[in-house]
Scaffold this active site. Structure first.
Site: not given
Ligand code: C5P
Length: 300
Positions: A11, A98, A101, A138
């Protein structure tokens, strides 16, 4: 059935508006996701236990222990079904690791769809979406694909209509960026200015551009609130973005938390020319032309 193969797209975020930091450590977003034609493949083979092996580009940078999101996905699905199941997951990577995407999320979504089929669970899409939301912000979009707006952490999705195909080039950077580190840098930069953080709003002109299939207009309205943070952590990305503009990109933006840079092209031939120019000029080793929108995780 002895194995199931699923194809899952990468994405790019065409709008990523980040609200204030929440108490749970996440940020409320308006996140317009757009699935593009760079695909990871996840194959689930019958097995006694849940394991993963990874091949393809950048495979050595993917964890194969408990950190691996595809393993976590398979375990979460087995738990949901209330039984012990096994699957030998084989991932073939084409999505940068990392890179901003959703490569890890794609593999998790692929594992959910593949294991649902391999284990004959027949869980409906909505159940898979719920499990996906717990795995990562995501992951639900990697299941859904197309173009969609995500609110909340980005996991509450509504599909958006698009009026045509958009052509892109993705310049892959050396090394990845941690999503959490980029959000933290975004908070730090904001705290330093002391400015009030507005509640994120879906951009009307961006919606119109998507609906009309108008690449020129879409290019003008691409926004990413994480871009200043990604550029602070990786200053050389500014040169990459500038190079894309010089090669005629209608819009140039860091993809999600980066460090992959996304360039919107006028058509497929322009995307091919831009990708060739970006690599021959030495600005990036890998530039991938792609189009969107494309479907989410599908059994092939
Ligand atoms: O949800 P995911 O594990 O992919 O998110 C990784 C990190 O990105 C989270 O630990 C957070 O620090 C940050 N994040 C955020 N707000 C979001 C999505 C992700 O701060 N809406």
């Amino acid at each position: 059935m002895s194995s199931v193969t699923v194809r899952v797209p990468a994405k790019v975020n065409v709008q990523l508006s980040v609200g204030p930091l929440r108490e749970d450590g996440y940020h409320d977003l308006v996140n317009v996701f757009h699935a593009v034609s760079i695909f990871d493949e996840v194959v689930a083979h019958e097995s006694e236990s849940i394991t993963v092996t990874v091949g393809g580009n950048w495979a050595d940078r993917v964890p194969i222990d408990n950190e691996n999101l595809a393993i976590q996905a398979a375990r979460a699905l087995a738990k949901h079904a209330g039984r012990t199941y096994g699957a030998a997951l084989v991932i073939h990577k084409a999505i940068p690791v990392a890179g901003g995407m959703a490569g890890g999320s794609a593999d998790a979504a692929g594992a959910l769809v593949a294991c649902n089929e391999l284990w004959g669970l027949g869980l409906p899409f909505d159940d898979l979406m719920e499990i996906a939301g717990d795995l990562g912000s995501d992951v639900p979009f990697s299941l859904l694909g197309g173009t969609a707006v995500g609110i909340g952490r980005g996991e509450q999705l509504s599909e958006l209509p698009t009026g045509g195909r958009f052509h892109w080039v993705f310049a892959v950077a050396e090394g990845g960026l941690s999503t959490a580190a980029v959000y933290a840098e975004c908070d730090r930069l904001r705290a330093a200015t002391g400015a009030e953080i507005p509640w994120p709003q879906l951009s009307d002109p961006l919606l119109e551009a998507l609906g009309a299939g108008d690449a020129r207009k879409l290019g003008a309205y691409l926004t990413n609130d994480l871009q200043p943070a990604a550029l602070t952590l990786r200053p050389q990305l500014a040169d990459t973005l500038e190079a894309g503009r010089q090669y005629g990109a209608l819009g140039a933006i860091v993809s999600g938390s980066g460090p992959t840079c996304a360039f919107l092209a006028t058509d497929a031939a322009h995307a091919d020319r831009m990708a060739a120019a970006l690599t021959t000029s030495g600005i990036t080793r890998t530039a991938i032309p792609a189009h969107g929108p494309v479907p989410g995780a599908v059994v092939v």
